[in-house]
Design a protein around this motif. Structure first.
Motif, PDB file in Angstrom:
ATOM      1  N   ARG A 209       0.802  -0.965   0.306  1.00 12.22           N
ATOM      2  CA  ARG A 209      -0.168  -0.229   0.216  1.00 12.22           C
ATOM      3  C   ARG A 209       0.548   1.076   0.555  1.00 12.22           C
ATOM      4  NH1 ARG A 209      -3.691  -2.660   4.635  1.00 12.22           N
ATOM      5  NH2 ARG A 209      -4.906  -4.351   4.137  1.00 12.22           N
ATOM      6  N   THR A 210       0.120   2.023  -0.571  1.00 11.68           N
ATOM      7  CA  THR A 210       0.859   3.472  -0.439  1.00 11.68           C
ATOM      8  C   THR A 210      -0.042   4.412  -0.283  1.00 11.68           C
ATOM      9  OG1 THR A 210       0.445   4.437  -2.877  1.00 11.68           O
ATOM     10  CG2 THR A 210       2.280   3.478  -2.648  1.00 11.68           C
ATOM     11  N   ALA A 211       0.459   5.141   0.959  1.00 12.07           N
ATOM     12  CA  ALA A 211      -0.761   7.010   1.368  1.00 12.07           C
ATOM     13  C   ALA A 211      -1.855   7.211  -0.010  1.00 12.07           C
ATOM     14  CB  ALA A 211       0.196   7.362   1.873  1.00 12.07           C
ATOM     15  N   ARG A 212      -1.428   7.122  -1.617  1.00 15.26           N
ATOM     16  CA  ARG A 212      -2.146   6.920  -2.634  1.00 15.26           C
ATOM     17  C   ARG A 212      -3.352   5.952  -2.896  1.00 15.26           C
ATOM     18  NH1 ARG A 212       2.264   8.725  -6.383  1.00 15.26           N
ATOM     19  NH2 ARG A 212       3.091   6.925  -5.300  1.00 15.26           N
ATOM     20  N   ASP A 213      -3.136   4.912  -2.240  1.00 13.75           N
ATOM     21  CA  ASP A 213      -4.084   3.721  -2.760  1.00 13.75           C
ATOM     22  C   ASP A 213      -5.521   4.068  -2.639  1.00 13.75           C
ATOM     23  OD1 ASP A 213      -2.144   1.819  -3.440  1.00 13.75           O
ATOM     24  OD2 ASP A 213      -2.105   1.180  -1.434  1.00 13.75           O
ATOM     25  N   LEU A 214      -5.992   3.803  -3.287  1.00 14.66           N
ATOM     26  CA  LEU A 214      -7.627   3.473  -3.682  1.00 14.66           C
ATOM     27  C   LEU A 214      -8.146   2.480  -2.280  1.00 14.66           C
ATOM     28  CD1 LEU A 214     -10.715   4.751  -4.830  1.00 14.66           C
ATOM     29  CD2 LEU A 214     -10.462   2.573  -5.585  1.00 14.66           C
ATOM     30  N   GLU A 215      -8.847   3.413  -1.441  1.00 13.10           N
ATOM     31  CA  GLU A 215      -8.631   2.059   0.332  1.00 13.10           C
ATOM     32  C   GLU A 215     -10.558   2.614   0.134  1.00 13.10           C
ATOM     33  OE1 GLU A 215      -7.328   4.499   2.875  1.00 13.10           O
ATOM     34  OE2 GLU A 215      -5.761   4.530   2.957  1.00 13.10           O
ATOM     35  N   LEU A 216     -10.674   0.320  -0.385  1.00 16.19           N
ATOM     36  CA  LEU A 216     -11.950  -0.082  -0.079  1.00 16.19           C
ATOM     37  C   LEU A 216     -11.980   0.148   1.914  1.00 16.19           C
ATOM     38  CD1 LEU A 216     -12.357  -2.273  -3.280  1.00 16.19           C
ATOM     39  CD2 LEU A 216     -13.229   0.764  -2.835  1.00 16.19           C
ATOM     40  N   SER A 217     -13.543  -0.326   2.267  1.00 20.96           N
ATOM     41  CA  SER A 217     -13.583  -0.508   3.469  1.00 20.96           C
ATOM     42  C   SER A 217     -14.804  -1.083   3.509  1.00 20.96           C
ATOM     43  CB  SER A 217     -13.632   0.471   4.247  1.00 20.96           C
ATOM     44  OG  SER A 217     -12.361   1.554   4.242  1.00 20.96           O
ATOM     45  N   ALA A 218     -15.267  -2.136   5.139  1.00 22.84           N
ATOM     46  CA  ALA A 218     -16.429  -2.633   5.234  1.00 22.84           C
ATOM     47  C   ALA A 218     -16.437  -3.161   6.703  1.00 22.84           C
ATOM     48  CB  ALA A 218     -16.491  -4.349   4.230  1.00 22.84           C
ATOM     49  N   PRO A 219     -17.567  -2.641   7.367  1.00 24.27           N
ATOM     50  CA  PRO A 219     -17.585  -3.553   8.254  1.00 24.27           C
ATOM     51  C   PRO A 219     -17.336  -4.219   9.329  1.00 24.27           C
ATOM     52  CG  PRO A 219     -20.083  -3.512   7.482  1.00 24.27           C
ATOM     53  CD  PRO A 219     -18.770  -3.772   6.264  1.00 24.27           C
ATOM     54  N   GLU A 220     -16.414  -4.844   9.833  1.00 25.49           N
ATOM     55  CA  GLU A 220     -16.027  -5.954  10.865  1.00 25.49           C
ATOM     56  C   GLU A 220     -17.161  -6.841  11.135  1.00 25.49           C
ATOM     57  OE1 GLU A 220     -14.998  -8.716   9.917  1.00 25.49           O
ATOM     58  OE2 GLU A 220     -12.759  -8.636  10.809  1.00 25.49           O
ATOM     59  N   GLN A 221     -17.354  -7.881  11.678  1.00 30.14           N
ATOM     60  CA  GLN A 221     -18.237  -8.924  11.820  1.00 30.14           C
ATOM     61  C   GLN A 221     -18.093 -10.021  12.262  1.00 30.14           C
ATOM     62  OE1 GLN A 221     -22.031  -8.310   9.956  1.00 30.14           O
ATOM     63  NE2 GLN A 221     -20.882  -7.157   8.592  1.00 30.14           N
ATOM     64  N   GLU A 222     -19.119 -10.414  13.263  1.00 34.42           N
ATOM     65  CA  GLU A 222     -18.710 -11.956  13.878  1.00 34.42           C
ATOM     66  C   GLU A 222     -19.753 -12.635  12.779  1.00 34.42           C
ATOM     67  OE1 GLU A 222     -16.381 -13.926  14.565  1.00 34.42           O
ATOM     68  OE2 GLU A 222     -15.082 -11.786  14.959  1.00 34.42           O
TER      69      GLU A 222
END
Length: 253
Positions: A27-40
């Motif tokens: 990764r670099t600071a310029r990466d496209l950052e996708l996010s999903a909510p962690e859950q059990e």
């Protein structure tokens, strides 16, 4: 692409599991950052997983493949948000989704916090989401392009309660806009009574509902028939110590 070639590519990707997540670690600071909510995840239960990208405004396009271990969870669908149906290839038997998206001009700021898409899965085991879901570069290479035509990487991060500071979160409804029904997802750091209020732009209350929810990711399902109108509206999530409002658009049938 011929079907035989596509089949080979799919078979080659099948079983790779989350090994491809190693690619995202570069990764670099310029990466496209996708996010999903962690859950059990719990065996036998269904889940809707909203995926967002906080720095979406820096890119003009991207492509990647999503892999979810089909021995652990079943992909049952994908619902569009910013990305639409024609941005995806859907191969549930292989636990694989391909995606490609681009825009001619940067998205307006008010769109940047909306859900990119929502994954729908049925879990077969008790397991954290981050253990079974990841990005990979087969069959679709994982890459993004900035508004300056620079190629950058893509990462998928999971927002655990610890990473969130154990705070409540309200996500953008999906789909948005909608004409029949939409899902409003939220996260609670502890069990609480939550109230959903929908208002028009003048502040008039159009709909209110509440319920008792446990800790973790939860959701309200809102129907157009609940609010009986269309246009731009605000929806607010209220708990004892949390209030947040987001906009949504209801389209007349």
């Amino acid at each position: 692409m011929k079907k035989s070639i596509l089949l080979l590519l799919l078979l080659s990707s099948f079983g790779l599991g989350l090994q491809a997540q190693k690619l995202a670690d570069k990764r670099t600071a310029r990466d496209l950052e996708l996010s999903a909510p962690e859950q059990e995840l719990k065996a036998g239960q269904s889940y809707e997983i909203p995926v967002t990208a906080a720095n979406l405004g820096m890119v003009q396009g991207f492509q990647f493949s999503i892999f979810i271990d089909p021995t652990v969870a079943e992909l049952t669908g994908i619902e569009g948000g910013i990305l639409k149906e024609d941005n995806f290839g859907f191969f549930p038997k292989n636990g694989l989704i391909t995606s490609s998206w681009n825009v001619a001009s940067p998205l307006p700021k008010e769109k940047l916090n909306e859900v990119l898409f929502t994954l729908k899965i049925n879990s077969r085991k008790d397991i954290p989401l981050s253990k079974i879901l990841g990005l990979q570069s087969r069959p679709t290479a994982m890459e993004a392009y900035t508004t300056n035509d620079e190629q950058v990487g893509i990462s998928l991060n999971f927002k655990s309660a610890a990473k969130q500071g154990d705070k409540a979160l309200l996500f953008q409804n999906s789909p948005n806009p909608f004409s029949e029904e939409t899902v409003i997802t939220f996260y609670l750091p502890a069990a609480a009574k939550a109230t959903l209020v929908v208002r028009n732009v003048e502040g008039k209350v159009l709909f209110r509902t509440q319920g008792d929810f446990g800790k973790g990711q939860q959701q309200f399902v809102l129907k157009q028939s609940d609010i009986k109108t269309s246009g731009v509206m605000n929806y607010t999530l209220e708990t004892t110590n949390f209030t947040e409002t987001k906009k949504m658009v209801v389209v007349a049938k």
